[in-house]
Design a protein around this motif. Structure first.
Motif, mmCIF file in Angstrom:
data_model
loop_
_atom_site.group_PDB
_atom_site.id
_atom_site.type_symbol
_atom_site.label_atom_id
_atom_site.label_comp_id
_atom_site.label_asym_id
_atom_site.label_seq_id
_atom_site.Cartn_x
_atom_site.Cartn_y
_atom_site.Cartn_z
ATOM 1 N N ILE A 241 -4.209 -1.681 -6.416
ATOM 2 C CA ILE A 241 -5.270 -1.786 -6.308
ATOM 3 C C ILE A 241 -5.458 -1.190 -4.548
ATOM 4 N N ASP A 242 -6.041 0.599 -4.015
ATOM 5 C CA ASP A 242 -6.004 0.658 -3.305
ATOM 6 C C ASP A 242 -6.976 -0.395 -2.187
ATOM 7 N N HIS A 243 -7.370 0.411 -1.022
ATOM 8 C CA HIS A 243 -7.794 -0.476 0.105
ATOM 9 C C HIS A 243 -9.556 -0.352 -0.331
ATOM 10 N N ASN A 244 -9.384 0.223 -1.149
ATOM 11 C CA ASN A 244 -11.216 0.324 -1.474
ATOM 12 C C ASN A 244 -11.787 -0.348 -2.596
ATOM 13 N N ASP A 245 -10.834 -1.461 -3.571
ATOM 14 C CA ASP A 245 -10.762 -2.030 -4.370
ATOM 15 C C ASP A 245 -11.270 -1.064 -5.468
ATOM 16 N N ASN A 246 -10.460 0.125 -5.488
ATOM 17 C CA ASN A 246 -10.170 1.046 -6.420
ATOM 18 C C ASN A 246 -8.925 0.673 -6.793
ATOM 19 N N THR A 247 -8.643 0.449 -8.676
ATOM 20 C CA THR A 247 -7.442 1.108 -9.024
ATOM 21 C C THR A 247 -7.107 2.467 -8.931
ATOM 22 N N LEU A 248 -5.708 2.384 -8.535
ATOM 23 C CA LEU A 248 -5.070 3.199 -8.160
ATOM 24 C C LEU A 248 -3.978 4.263 -9.712
ATOM 25 N N GLU A 249 -4.571 5.472 -10.094
ATOM 26 C CA GLU A 249 -3.760 5.129 -11.396
ATOM 27 C C GLU A 249 -2.261 6.512 -10.807
ATOM 28 N N VAL A 250 -1.294 5.570 -10.853
ATOM 29 C CA VAL A 250 0.046 6.042 -11.112
ATOM 30 C C VAL A 250 0.667 6.428 -11.784
ATOM 31 N N GLU A 251 1.187 8.076 -11.990
ATOM 32 C CA GLU A 251 1.628 8.493 -13.031
ATOM 33 C C GLU A 251 3.401 8.273 -12.186
#
Lengths: 622, 443
Positions: A281-291
């Motif tokens: 989860i990044d600073h803006n509370d979005n879930t990062l799609e990490v490949e």
């Protein structure tokens, strides 16, 4: 950059160097908690690499191919050091040996420097001359491995910077395992060789992509010995050491293989498993799609993972539960599980090795695995328990046992005690396995054997279970043969009472009860057992034959009184007056005599009475 | 009955079989001497039936067991309801030194061997009312017993010579406790075998080391019969290899009235060891299954597969219908599973059994019988042989008295004279006192 000497993550900007302690970063739950990093101010200029001294007071920054800037962090003073003329600097690291503090690795070998006491300069102490094409050093091993070339076979020279001094390791030629024809073209670079530490042993791992093999050489004081060879299944691999297990990341296929150097098998522990990434989860509370395995990934340290693309930092952990599910060789798995730490911090949903071990062994029995495999697995469990118990004892000393809870083990050990085995595996199985009792019996017997071989003590409950299973399987006629297993001084009384219950259904097992109760305390138990069943005359006979003196005579008289058979009462009374010394002087003597008279008066005609008297005495074999 | 011909006769008959008057010999399943005339046979059977009929008035459950006449004894054994085995033996053949109890034991053994190798007699009679089948079943074993009884007096294998030893322990099997670790190793081997291939192939196992019983999972009565059978003809020293076996078998026990071998071979020398360690019958009768069957007392049949590893004999009882028993590949796989373990077990067992005085308590001659479990513990035969003839006789008569006492306890009355107590007799048996104690204690 990663400074393994101080476990710091370093990031250099224009004139600053940010550093985060690795442990702090990894313990964060969300990026918001992030602490601000420690900032060190630098002069402007290129930063090729940077490392803090081991006490953290001096920062060494490689600025050019020849020059290193040292910054004293206490007074911000600085000084420079250039490597020897004509050489190119490949890297530097701090060490902690009596003669030197900092080592430069150059194309011409190692340069050893000592800090001046005033911390305003360094003094060259020694030079180890070698032609160096590439090198590798880890703080964990304190070992620098220098390679003379980049094509196979390369000659390796090693130096270990131990606290006692610098140890030179013998030279070693690292060949490629590729076929003879290709050999000349095979290159070996620093990327292909990694220093690893597993179970306190040092290894040099060579990823030989041309031969498709991963070869592990183990360092001994006087030699480097090839010890393990594993096949590789990918063109691009990276290695990590997670919890002493060797993790092979197959970059092409995106899966992970787990190898264990202490296992005798060259096969991976489990089928290939994907690398699971926790949601980011990044600073803006979005879930990062990490490949997974993207090009920005860097495997640093033994078990760390840096995603420079997304700015994420991970520590790898083994999901023992998943490994357990996808493992087919359960015996190997069991020894692997028993080598894990029980007390490690685990993410939610992860199982602890002890619980997994119990589950595995239970499933093995449920699946009726071949007995030899079961036997090996039991042996693994018992040996592990015995070892960790000894460890616990040596740690705490012999003065105060059982400081570590019920099991008497160190908290880190996942070992399973025989009691726990009985409680969590055999007991539930006894209820669950309505069929297959014979197999369960075989398993219990085998477990007892393993417990014996490893000098552990076999709990009474296990022997009791054995007896119950024999009964359930209609094999009571074997009970007497099992005597050597059942008759342990500490447990035989408990078992004898159980067998006595059984002997009501299967008469011959009373012999087993007698055999179990050979000891002094046991004899008394046996007499009381007989009395409880109303076999008073038999009890008297037993007392006389085995000279049991610990049972008071009143017990017999009371038992006979309760039974209400005048003949038996008379027999006991006569026995007592004949064989018990001072019977007539006993406090209760008048009461018993009255009872006897009562019987005679209420009883049948005197003539019959006297016959009952003698015949009873004869029946008692007196 | 005082004439020479009546001194020895052994026969088996079905009392419940209806027959016309004068044709009582039809009830016979087996009769020895086989040369006896019809009338003789009729005479014997008539007398025995009379005895049984008369005594069953007083004791319907347990009619006559023994008739002692001036110069001969008739020992009657009801093997199965209404099926009787009878031995008539004269004083000149079996003197009073041979206990009646011992003879009865020998008859019991013969009967148990018939059941072990061919199944219950009553079943055979029910299946084939013409008695052909039961006669064929009983004949070889009865004739073998007859051959041993009629062997020359000086021959040590003469049955009555053997029976004079009152401490032989023939009543059961010597299953003595092993050390704990060794017992658990044995269990491991047994369990590996019995759990192999789903656990429903090898149903039971017996293990012998030399003639010592190491393990049996069978109920006592079956185990006793199988142990007797195994120690007689399945041990390594009794199994000949290849061609020598025939000569040896004929020299060991030459049946004067050869009976055709039927079913499981039961004489020493009728088995031979294959190169893979498994035994095969030397002369399997045509049409018979290749793997011999054995029968338990409850009617279960097993295929018997025997495996040798040095001094260890493994008796594997396969499920009757398991095809694996006859497959060499399967057997070898099975032996492969336990071979290594047997090899480590062997030296341990050898050391255990050969330790001095392991089973022998010096200075005593003794016999302990646990009837419920058919367990015996006794002095070695060689030690018993050191007793004087007088001691043996005293011992024999003492055991006879105990047996009669036993019978009395069982509710059977008899006409008997109680011998007077002779202090000299007690002096002779002095070293035997512990024995008496243990026998008495047991009773």
């Amino acid at each position: 950059m990663y400074d393994d000497g101080n476990l710091l993550l370093l990031v250099a900007s224009k004139n600053k160097l940010f550093s985060w302690p690795v442990d702090k970063v990894l313990s964060l739950n969300s990026p918001d908690e992030a602490e601000s990093p420690t900032v060190s101010f630098l002069n402007e200029g290129p930063v090729i690499s940077a490392r803090f001294s081991l006490d953290g007071r001096i920062l060494a920054v490689q600025r050019t191919a020849t020059d290193v800037e040292f910054v004293n962090r206490e007074d911000a003073s600085e000084f420079w050091q250039r490597c020897r003329k004509g050489e190119r600097l490949l890297g530097l690291f701090w060490v902690n040996t009596p003669e030197c503090d900092c080592v430069f690795v150059t194309t011409g070998g190692l340069e050893l420097y000592q800090l001046l006491p005033a911390r305003n300069g360094v003094r060259a102490v020694d030079v180890k001359k070698h032609t160096v094409a590439w090198y590798t050093y880890t703080h964990e091993t304190r070992l620098a491995l220098l390679s003379s070339g980049a094509t196979a076979p390369v000659r390796l020279a090693g130096y270990q910077f131990a606290t006692s001094g610098v140890i030179r390791l013998p030279r070693f030629d690292l060949p490629s395992q590729a076929s003879e024809r290709n050999k000349r073209a095979v290159s070996i670079t620093g990327k292909d060789v990694k220093l690893l530490t597993m179970y306190g042993r040092m290894y040099c791992a060579h990823v030989d992509l041309h031969a498709g093999l991963l070869v592990l050489y183990r360092f001994y004081r006087d030699a480097l010995v090839r010890q393990h060879t594993y096949p590789l299944y990918s063109r691009h691999v990276d290695l990590s050491i997670v919890d002493q297990a060797l993790v092979v990341h197959n970059i092409d296929s995106g899966v992970v293989l787990v190898l264990d150097v202490l296992s005798s098998s060259t096969h991976p522990l489990a089928s290939p498993l994907p690398l699971a990434l926790p949601p980011v989860i990044d600073h803006n509370d979005n879930t990062l799609e990490v490949e997974p395995y993207n090009s920005g990934w860097d495997f640093i340290g033994p078990d760390l993972l840096l995603d420079t693309q997304h700015g994420i930092f991970w520590r790898q952990q083994l999901d023992l539960g998943s490994l357990t599910h996808s493992c087919s060789d359960r015996c190997t798995l069991m020894s692997f599980l028993q080598r894990r730490r029980e007390d490690g911090a685990l993410p939610a949903g992860f199982s602890r090795p002890r619980q997994l071990s119990l589950n595995v062994v239970k499933t093995m029995i449920q699946d009726c695995d071949p007995l030899p495999v079961i036997s090996r697995t039991f042996m693994v469990l018992c040996t592990a328990y015995e070892e960790s118990r000894n460890q616990a004892r040596s740690v705490q000393g012999s003065s105060e046992p059982n400081n570590f809870g019920e099991s008497g083990l160190l908290p880190r050990s996942p070992a399973v005690s025989p009691e726990e085995m009985q409680r969590s595996v055999f007991e539930p199985l006894e209820e669950e396995m309505s069929s297959g009792g014979a197999y369960l019996l075989a398993c219990v017997a085998e477990y007892i054997r393993c417990v014996d071989v490893t000098n552990l003590s076999c709990p009474a409950s296990l022997s009791l279970l054995l007896v119950q299973l024999l009964q359930r399987e209609d094999r009571l006629h074997q009970l007497n043969s099992w005597l050597p297993v059942l008759s342990r001084k500490s447990v035989s009384n408990t078992i004898a009472i159980e067998v006595a219950e059984i002997s009501k259904l299967y008469k011959p097992s009373i012999q087993t009860v007698q055999d179990l109760l050979q000891n002094q305390q046991g004899q008394e138990t046996y007499v009381r057992l007989l009395l409880r069943e109303g076999r008073i005359v038999e009890a008297l006979r037993y007392v006389r034959r085995h000279r049991v003196e610990s049972v008071p005579p009143t017990i017999f008289l009371d038992a006979a009184k309760e039974l209400g058979d005048p003949a038996i009462y008379t027999t006991v009374f006569r026995f007592c007056s004949e064989f018990v010394p001072n019977f007539a002087n006993m406090a209760d003597y008048p009461a018993y005599t009255r009872k006897l008279h009562g019987i005679i008066h209420r009883g049948p005609a005197p003539a019959t009475q006297s016959r009952a008297h003698t015949s009873a005495a004869r029946a008692a074999g007196l | 009955m005082a004439d020479a011909g009546s001194r020895l006769a052994l026969f088996l008959f079905d009392r419940s079989r209806p027959c016309r008057e004068g044709c009582e010999e039809e009830k016979l399943i087996s009769f020895f001497p086989s040369a006896a005339s019809q009338d003789r046979r009729k005479g014997f059977i008539g007398l025995v039936e009379g005895l049984i009929n008369f005594t069953s008035i007083f004791s319907p459950d347990k009619p006559c067991e023994l008739m002692r006449a001036g110069r001969h004894r008739q020992i009657l054994l009801q093997c199965e309801p209404e099926i009787w085995m009878v031995l008539i033996v004269g004083e000149d053949i079996a003197s009073s030194e041979v206990r009646t109890g011992a003879i009865r034991q020998a008859l019991k053994e013969t009967y148990e061997a018939i059941v072990l190798l061919t199944g219950s007699l009553r079943n055979a009679i029910t299946e084939d009312a013409t008695l052909q089948r039961v006669r064929r079943n009983a004949a070889p074993i009865m004739s073998d017993m007859w051959a041993r009884m009629t062997a020359p007096k000086r021959n040590p294998t003469n049955e009555f010579n053997l029976l004079t030893n009152s401490l032989s322990g023939r009543e059961g099997m010597p299953l003595l406790p092993l050390p704990r670790s060794m017992f658990l190793s044995v269990q491991f081997i047994v369990n590996v075998l019995e759990s192999a291939y789903g656990g429903n192939t090898v149903l039971n196992t017996m293990i012998l080391f030399d003639h010592q019983l190491v393990w049996t999972g069978l109920p006592p009565s079956d185990a006793r019969a199988l142990y007797r059978f195994a120690s007689r003809c399945l041990l390594p020293q009794q199994v000949a290899s290849g061609s020598r076996s025939r000569a040896r078998s004929s020299s060991m026990s030459a049946p004067p009235e050869p009976a055709t071998a039927f079913g499981t071979p039961f004489r020493p020398g009728e088995w031979k060891a294959g190169s893979d360690g498994f035994l095969t019958a030397t002369d399997p009768s045509p049409g018979e299954p290749r793997v011999p069957l054995i029968h338990s007392t409850n009617g279960t049949k097993y295929q018997l597969v025997v495996y040798h590893q040095e001094a260890i004999t493994l008796l594997l009882l396969f499920k009757e219908s398991a095809p694996e028993a006859s497959s060499a590949a399967y057997r070898n796989q099975l032996s492969g599973m336990v071979d290594a373990h047997l090899r480590t077990l062997g030296p341990g067992l050898e050391e255990h059994f050969q330790a001095p005085n392991r089973w022998h308590v010096p200075g005593y001659r003794y016999l302990f019988v646990d009837r419920a479990l058919s367990n015996v513990r006794h002095s070695p035969d060689s030690k018993v042989a050191t007793l004087s003839k007088e001691s043996l006789a005293v011992l024999g008569s003492l055991r006879s008295q105990l047996e009669e006492l036993d019978a009395l306890k069982g509710g059977i009355s008899g006409w008997k004279r109680w011998p007077t107590h002779d202090p000299q007799e007690a002096g002779v048996i002095h070293p035997l006192v512990p024995l008496l104690k243990s026998i008495l204690a047991h009773h």
